[in-house]
Design an enzyme around this catalytic site. Structure first.
Site, PDB file in Angstrom:
ATOM      1  N   ARG A  89      29.790 -25.545 -10.955  1.00 35.74           N
ATOM      2  CA  ARG A  89      29.642 -24.630 -12.078  1.00 35.74           C
ATOM      3  C   ARG A  89      30.938 -24.442 -12.863  1.00 35.74           C
ATOM      4  O   ARG A  89      30.915 -24.214 -14.068  1.00 35.74           O
ATOM      5  CB  ARG A  89      29.167 -23.281 -11.528  1.00 35.74           C
ATOM      6  CG  ARG A  89      28.351 -22.469 -12.487  1.00 35.74           C
ATOM      7  CD  ARG A  89      27.772 -21.286 -11.790  1.00 35.74           C
ATOM      8  NE  ARG A  89      28.643 -20.871 -10.683  1.00 35.74           N
ATOM      9  CZ  ARG A  89      28.351 -19.900  -9.830  1.00 35.74           C
ATOM     10  NH1 ARG A  89      27.218 -19.253  -9.947  1.00 35.74           N
ATOM     11  NH2 ARG A  89      29.170 -19.568  -8.859  1.00 35.74           N
ATOM     12  N   HIS A 131      23.867 -28.307  16.783  1.00 37.45           N
ATOM     13  CA  HIS A 131      24.842 -29.164  17.464  1.00 37.45           C
ATOM     14  C   HIS A 131      24.578 -29.279  18.970  1.00 37.45           C
ATOM     15  O   HIS A 131      24.533 -30.380  19.525  1.00 37.45           O
ATOM     16  CB  HIS A 131      26.262 -28.642  17.249  1.00 37.45           C
ATOM     17  CG  HIS A 131      26.639 -28.458  15.800  1.00 37.45           C
ATOM     18  ND1 HIS A 131      26.159 -29.266  14.799  1.00 37.45           N
ATOM     19  CD2 HIS A 131      27.445 -27.560  15.196  1.00 37.45           C
ATOM     20  CE1 HIS A 131      26.657 -28.875  13.635  1.00 37.45           C
ATOM     21  NE2 HIS A 131      27.448 -27.833  13.849  1.00 37.45           N
TER      22      HIS A 131
END
Ligand code: BG6
Length: 480
Positions: free
Chosen positions: A51, A238
């Site tokens: 942005r 994980h």
């Protein structure tokens, strides 16, 4: 490590969220290393999109600074050449600004990768605009960062949304643990050797401990971490992946679907976890920094920075062998390992009193990646047959006789995206199955009204975690 660099095909990689922390700390440095190693051909380009209003030169300067700040930066000349491959487009993910400019920059005849290194709230607007602006070619891949949902419902909604715009073969859901060299080594150790596999089951393995301990705290990520906690942030993804790779059946081939089919079977075989098999903790303040609650800025927070759980797998291979998982922040050390403890021999020919220690195979994921197998030998010298356990200890760096740093997980993963290899990425059904197991664990502790226990920073976590194993007659390995 002996590097064999095979250049990938030319590509345009659009990195959404290019000025964000993950992009600057992980994704761009990984790309810079692959570039420095000669893996990116001439036609490889990276377009940062975010942005902030800036031109490409300002973006290059920003990335140049970030690269210089990373550990083991590439040599300055290579970094400079890498920066020349970068461009920048100011873009509004929720509006139309910038999309035509991006469209004009993309080439039609090369691989396209769109990397969503953004907050999850932007996944949908980005996917919609890629579609609306007709940017998705058959050779397009999208990379989706975690968190992939917050629970089963949100993960399903995300999968459904992505499926509206892309095929499953185009979606790369990242779990960076799968890109770690030693995590891949786990598969080599298991499936490229005959030695372990015959013993790799409940008959010969007493239990498995999977530890991912971190010394750092939550730091500036409080806004995301509060409400996520260690269970969603680390275990659902994980540790779950580590568990799957440790427990899965050998796939018939090392390819994406064969691997993911086997991992999925493990997740579906996981037993529900009762609240009394879970220990949750929150670190207090110490020399290393403020307490978790202070870092979250939420004194009433119920979010855990530590979790330990006992997990059972109901299938023929593992019934009766518990997997103990634990992960936490601000612990005594940064250490990740999988420790497989074998059962005792059925009978001791050395008599009842022989000092006995179990065989333990430890796969060290980080730091000092390697393997260590504890075996019993005779203690040298006179005095009869006295036994002693010693370590057959191997550091991969030493064994491979090379001081090249082990590549960061992102390096391997991003190159796999370009190559179109999904083996080390999660399939939609796998992520959903992981949430389907995680949600009831979280719901059960919420219902039991159990608050996390306090633990001192620099320790191994709350004392109750030790008790979790003690009542099974076992002990955690030291975190050091
Ligand atoms: C991230 C988590 O996925 O993994 C972090 O969001 C955590 O909270 C990090 O610190 C650990 O990764 P590594 O590679 O440093 O072990």
């Amino acid at each position: 490590m002996v590097a064999r660099v095979i250049p990938v095909s030319p590509f345009d990689l659009v990195l959404f969220g290019a000025t964000g922390d993950l992009a600057l700390r992980k994704v761009l440095p990984a790309l810079a290393h692959r570039f420095a190693d000669g893996q990116m051909p001439k036609g490889a380009r990276i377009i940062g999109a975010a942005r902030s209003e800036m031109d490409s030169d300002t973006f290059r300067a920003m990335v140049g600074k970030a690269l210089a700040d990373t550990p083991n930066p590439a040599p300055p000349a290579r970094r400079k050449a890498f920066l020349a491959r970068l461009d920048y487009v100011t873009l509004d993910a929720r509006g139309d600004a910038g999309w035509q400019v991006l469209r004009d920059q993309l080439r039609g005849d090369v691989i396209r990768a769109f990397y969503f290194s953004v907050a999850p709230g932007l996944f949908e607007p980005l996917a919609e605009r890629l579609d609306r602006w007709a940017l998705v070619t058959p050779d397009t891949r999208v990379v989706v960062e975690k968190p992939f949902g917050h629970d089963l419902d949100s993960a399903q909604a995300l999968n459904t949304m992505l499926a509206r715009h892309f095929t499953e073969a185009q979606i790369y859901r990242i779990d960076h643990y799968l890109g770690k060299e030693t995590v891949q080594n786990l598969m080599a150790v298991r499936f490229a050797n005959i030695l372990f596999e015959p013993l790799w089951n409940a008959r010969f393995i007493d239990h498995v401990q999977i530890t991912v301990a971190e010394s750092g705290g939550v730091g500036g990520r409080g806004a995301y971490y509060d409400g996520a906690g260690a269970m969603r942030d680390m275990v659902q993804n994980h540790l779950m992946q580590l568990l799957c790779l440790t427990a899965m059946e050998p796939p018939h081939r090392f390819d994406a679907d064969a691997m993911r089919d086997e991992k999925l079977k493990v997740i579906r075989a996981l037993d529900p976890v009762a609240p009394d098999r879970v220990v949750r903790g929150q670190y207090g303040a110490g020399e290393s920094g403020p307490s978790l609650l202070d870092e979250l800025g939420n004194p009433g927070s119920d979010t855990e920075s530590y979790i330990a759980l006992k997990v059972g797998i109901s299938n023929w291979r593992w019934k009766g062998t518990p997997f103990y998982l634990r992960t936490g922040k601000r612990l005594a050390a940064r250490v990740s390992e999988i420790a497989v403890t074998f059962r005792d021999p059925p009978h001791s020919i050395f008599g009842e009193n022989a000092r006995w220690r179990e065989n333990v195979l430890v796969i060290r994921l980080q730091p000092d990646e390697g393997m260590d197998l504890r075996v019993m030998i005779k203690e040298p010298g006179p005095g009869g047959m006295r036994l002693k356990d010693v370590a057959l200890d191997m550091s991969f760096a030493e064994a491979l006789g090379d001081d090249t740093p082990i590549p960061d997980a992102y390096e391997r993963l991003i190159m796999d995206v370009i190559r179109g290899n999904q083996t080390l990425f999660m399939r939609g059904d796998e992520v959903e199955a992981a949430w389907a197991w995680t949600d009831p664990v979280i719901a059960a502790w919420a219902q039991a009204g159990k608050r996390p226990l306090a633990y001192a920073p620099g320790t191994a976590g709350p004392d109750a975690a030790a008790a979790l194993l003690k009542r099974d007659g076992r002990r955690w390995r030291e975190v050091k």
